[in-house]
Design a protein around this motif. Sequence first.
Motif, PDB file in Angstrom:
ATOM      1  N   HIS A 422      69.773 -70.767  90.402  1.00 27.17           N
ATOM      2  CA  HIS A 422      69.443 -69.425  90.874  1.00 27.17           C
ATOM      3  C   HIS A 422      70.022 -68.341  89.957  1.00 27.17           C
ATOM      4  O   HIS A 422      69.340 -67.384  89.611  1.00 27.17           O
ATOM      5  CB  HIS A 422      69.972 -69.214  92.292  1.00 27.17           C
ATOM      6  N   ILE A 423      71.280 -68.464  89.631  1.00 27.37           N
ATOM      7  CA  ILE A 423      71.921 -67.503  88.726  1.00 27.37           C
ATOM      8  C   ILE A 423      72.826 -68.277  87.783  1.00 27.37           C
ATOM      9  O   ILE A 423      73.547 -69.183  88.208  1.00 27.37           O
ATOM     10  CB  ILE A 423      72.802 -66.477  89.473  1.00 27.37           C
ATOM     11  N   ARG A 424      72.792 -67.907  86.527  1.00 29.06           N
ATOM     12  CA  ARG A 424      73.711 -68.492  85.558  1.00 29.06           C
ATOM     13  C   ARG A 424      74.275 -67.386  84.677  1.00 29.06           C
ATOM     14  O   ARG A 424      73.792 -66.243  84.688  1.00 29.06           O
ATOM     15  CB  ARG A 424      73.032 -69.590  84.751  1.00 29.06           C
ATOM     16  N   LEU A 425      75.290 -67.732  83.933  1.00 30.23           N
ATOM     17  CA  LEU A 425      75.980 -66.735  83.127  1.00 30.23           C
ATOM     18  C   LEU A 425      75.030 -66.016  82.185  1.00 30.23           C
ATOM     19  O   LEU A 425      75.192 -64.817  81.930  1.00 30.23           O
ATOM     20  CB  LEU A 425      77.104 -67.410  82.333  1.00 30.23           C
ATOM     21  N   ALA A 426      74.034 -66.721  81.657  1.00 31.74           N
ATOM     22  CA  ALA A 426      73.096 -66.095  80.722  1.00 31.74           C
ATOM     23  C   ALA A 426      72.457 -64.851  81.340  1.00 31.74           C
ATOM     24  O   ALA A 426      72.325 -63.816  80.675  1.00 31.74           O
ATOM     25  CB  ALA A 426      72.018 -67.093  80.318  1.00 31.74           C
ATOM     26  N   GLU A 427      72.044 -64.935  82.606  1.00 28.67           N
ATOM     27  CA  GLU A 427      71.438 -63.776  83.252  1.00 28.67           C
ATOM     28  C   GLU A 427      72.438 -62.632  83.375  1.00 28.67           C
ATOM     29  O   GLU A 427      72.097 -61.466  83.169  1.00 28.67           O
ATOM     30  CB  GLU A 427      70.918 -64.146  84.645  1.00 28.67           C
ATOM     31  N   VAL A 428      73.668 -62.955  83.713  1.00 29.72           N
ATOM     32  CA  VAL A 428      74.700 -61.927  83.855  1.00 29.72           C
ATOM     33  C   VAL A 428      74.912 -61.193  82.527  1.00 29.72           C
ATOM     34  O   VAL A 428      75.030 -59.960  82.498  1.00 29.72           O
ATOM     35  CB  VAL A 428      76.018 -62.558  84.341  1.00 29.72           C
ATOM     36  N   LEU A 429      74.930 -61.932  81.436  1.00 30.46           N
ATOM     37  CA  LEU A 429      75.094 -61.309  80.120  1.00 30.46           C
ATOM     38  C   LEU A 429      73.920 -60.389  79.793  1.00 30.46           C
ATOM     39  O   LEU A 429      74.096 -59.282  79.262  1.00 30.46           O
ATOM     40  CB  LEU A 429      75.232 -62.383  79.041  1.00 30.46           C
ATOM     41  N   LEU A 430      72.726 -60.836  80.125  1.00 28.38           N
ATOM     42  CA  LEU A 430      71.537 -60.013  79.892  1.00 28.38           C
ATOM     43  C   LEU A 430      71.546 -58.765  80.764  1.00 28.38           C
ATOM     44  O   LEU A 430      71.154 -57.678  80.321  1.00 28.38           O
ATOM     45  CB  LEU A 430      70.277 -60.837  80.167  1.00 28.38           C
ATOM     46  N   THR A 431      71.986 -58.904  81.994  1.00 30.88           N
ATOM     47  CA  THR A 431      72.082 -57.754  82.894  1.00 30.88           C
ATOM     48  C   THR A 431      73.068 -56.728  82.355  1.00 30.88           C
ATOM     49  O   THR A 431      72.796 -55.519  82.372  1.00 30.88           O
ATOM     50  CB  THR A 431      72.517 -58.223  84.298  1.00 30.88           C
ATOM     51  N   TYR A 432      74.186 -57.191  81.891  1.00 29.88           N
ATOM     52  CA  TYR A 432      75.202 -56.289  81.343  1.00 29.88           C
ATOM     53  C   TYR A 432      74.637 -55.514  80.145  1.00 29.88           C
ATOM     54  O   TYR A 432      74.799 -54.287  80.054  1.00 29.88           O
ATOM     55  CB  TYR A 432      76.431 -57.089  80.920  1.00 29.88           C
ATOM     56  N   ALA A 433      73.950 -56.215  79.247  1.00 34.03           N
ATOM     57  CA  ALA A 433      73.387 -55.564  78.065  1.00 34.03           C
ATOM     58  C   ALA A 433      72.329 -54.532  78.455  1.00 34.03           C
ATOM     59  O   ALA A 433      72.310 -53.415  77.932  1.00 34.03           O
ATOM     60  CB  ALA A 433      72.789 -56.608  77.125  1.00 34.03           C
ATOM     61  N   GLU A 434      71.445 -54.890  79.375  1.00 35.05           N
ATOM     62  CA  GLU A 434      70.387 -53.963  79.777  1.00 35.05           C
ATOM     63  C   GLU A 434      70.962 -52.745  80.487  1.00 35.05           C
ATOM     64  O   GLU A 434      70.537 -51.609  80.248  1.00 35.05           O
ATOM     65  CB  GLU A 434      69.376 -54.672  80.683  1.00 35.05           C
TER      66      GLU A 434
END
Length: 572
Positions: A422-434
Motif C-alpha cells: 500500500h505504501i512504501r518509502l519510495a512513495e514518501v520520497l516522491l511526496t516530499y520532493a513534489e
Amino acid sequence: MKTKDTTANGRRSFLRNAGVYGLSAIAVPSFMATFLAGCKKDFLDREPLDQISDESFWKTPQQLELAVNGVYAFLKAKNTVDMENLGDNTIYPPSSDYQAISSGNYDFTRGTLNSEWVGHYNGIRRCNHFLENYEKAQGVTDVKMKQYAGEVRFMRAHMYTYLVFLFGDVPLITKTLIIGDTEIYGPRTKRTEVVDFILKELDEAATGLPTTYAAADLGRITKGAAFAWKARVALFFEKWSVAETASKAVMDLNLYQLYTAGGTATCYNDLFTYKGKVSNGTNKETILVRRYLIDVYLHNLSRECQVPDQTSRFCPTKALVDSYLCSDGLPIDKSPLYSEATYADIFKNRDPRMKQTILSPGAAWGGRDDGDANADTNANFNTPKWDADKKGCITGTGFYFTKYVEISIVGAVTKDANDIHHIRLAEVLLTYAEAKFEQGTLTQTDIDNTINKLRDRVGMKRMVIAELTAAGLDLRTEIRRERRVELAFEGQRYYDILRWKQGSLLAQDVKGMKKSLVESFNQQFVNTIPTDANGYFVVNTGRRFDVNKNYLWPVPFSQKQQNPNLGQNPNW
C-alpha cells in the motif's frame, strides 16, 4: 452493536438487510489467520460478532484483539492493483466497470460505485463500534489500548480517504448508527471537513502506534504508516506543507530503507515477488502492506497478468511504455538512443525500471506459448501473442507486466501470496520532493535525497535540475513522470490524474504497439484491430472526460434511493 429491536431475530434481520452506512451483518473474517498469531482457534469458532451482545463480548484481551483484527478485513487487498485499470497505465480490453469509469461512459447505476461506498461504510461502522466499546475490556495495558485504538482510527481514516477521493462530500459518521438515528438520512458532509477529520484522526492514531512490531505481528499498522498516509492525503488536497512535514516525519524515523537486495538489475522487480515479502526480513521499504500467506490467504495477480490461456487482465498501454526515459535521462522524443525499428528495440537503452515492470524479450514468463514461430511452450518471452488459440497469454496492447508476477505461480496454475504494498518509502520520497517543488523550495540536494535515491537503486542516470533546464525539460513534468514510473501498477495513477487535473488524458484513445512490428506470420490475427495515423493499435476509443463532472464519482443510485438527502455531485 445495538438496535432498538431487542429481540434476537429482529436484530439479526435488521443487520442482514440494512444497507445504509454499513448497517449490514459483519462476521468474523476468516482471513485473520494472517494476524491472529496469539488468538486461540476455539474462540474463532464461536458466534460471529453480529450475533454477540456488547454485554458479553467486550471483556477480555483476546476479545479485544479479535475485534481489532477484524477491522483489517477492510484494508484494500488486490483491488488496490485492480484499480490501476481506472487510469491510463493499463487496460483490460473486454468491457468492465473500471473501463467504463475510466472512459467516462457510465452513470450512477454502476455496481462498482455502490460496492465502494457500501464496503467502506461497512468498515467505518466496524471501526465506530470498536471505538465505542474497547475501553470496557479488562486486563489490557494502557499501551496496548492506545495501540489498538490507533490501528482502528487509522483504518477509519483509510476508508474515509477513498470515499473523499472518489465521491467528494460524504456523510461523516463517527458513531454506530441504530434505527431511528437521524444521521441515517442526513446530508453529506463537506469534503473539506471530512479531510480535516482524516488528518486529525491520523495524528491521533500516530500517538498510540508503535514504530515496529515483533515478527508475529508483521503487517500491523505502525506510526510510520499513519505519517505516510497523512502525507498521501495532504498531497492529494494540495496541503503542501502538511505533506512535506508528514513525509519528513517518516524519513526521520530512520526505520525504512529502499529495497536493494539482488542488485540494480533485479531488486526493483524482486520487491514485488516472494523475495520482497515483508516476512523475509530483507524488505525494509514497505510501510503499509496487505500480507498474504501461502495456503491461507491468496490472490490471483500473477496469473491474471500472464494468464496462460486467455487475454491478460492487465495490459500496459503505449502511454505507460512511452513514459520511461532513455538511459541518458531524456524522453524518447528527445533522446538519440531511442529506436523503434523492432519490438526488442523499444526496450533498449531505457530506464532499468521499464524492464523490471514491463515484460521484455528474453525475460522469464509464465504465459506458456508466446507469439514467436515456435509451437511449443516457452520459458522465456520473445514476442507478443495475438492468436486466440488458448495456448498462451494474449495481449491487448502488445505489452505485458512482469511487476507483481511470481513466474513459478503462473506456470503452476495456482494462486499466489505476493504481498500487496500500500505504501512504501519510495512513495514518501516522491511526496516530499513534489511537496517541496510546489512550495518553491525544492533544491538539487532535495532531489539527491529523494528521486535520485530511487534512480540509484536501479542504476538509472540521476536527475540534475541544470541538465533538465538545458534540455528544455519542465521540472514539474519530470517529477510527475518519476512518480508514474516508480509507482506504476500500484494503484496510484488514477488518483494522481484526478489531483493533477489531467482528466484529458483519460479522454484519449488507449493505444498499443505499432502494428508493423507484429511479425508477418501473426499479421492475420491483428488485421481487424484499428490503428491511428501513425500505425499504432487503437485498443479503446470513444472515451470522454467532462471536467465539470468526472473529477468526482456520482453518488450511487441505490444510496440516493435510500437517502434522497444525499443530493448528487455536479452535473450527474
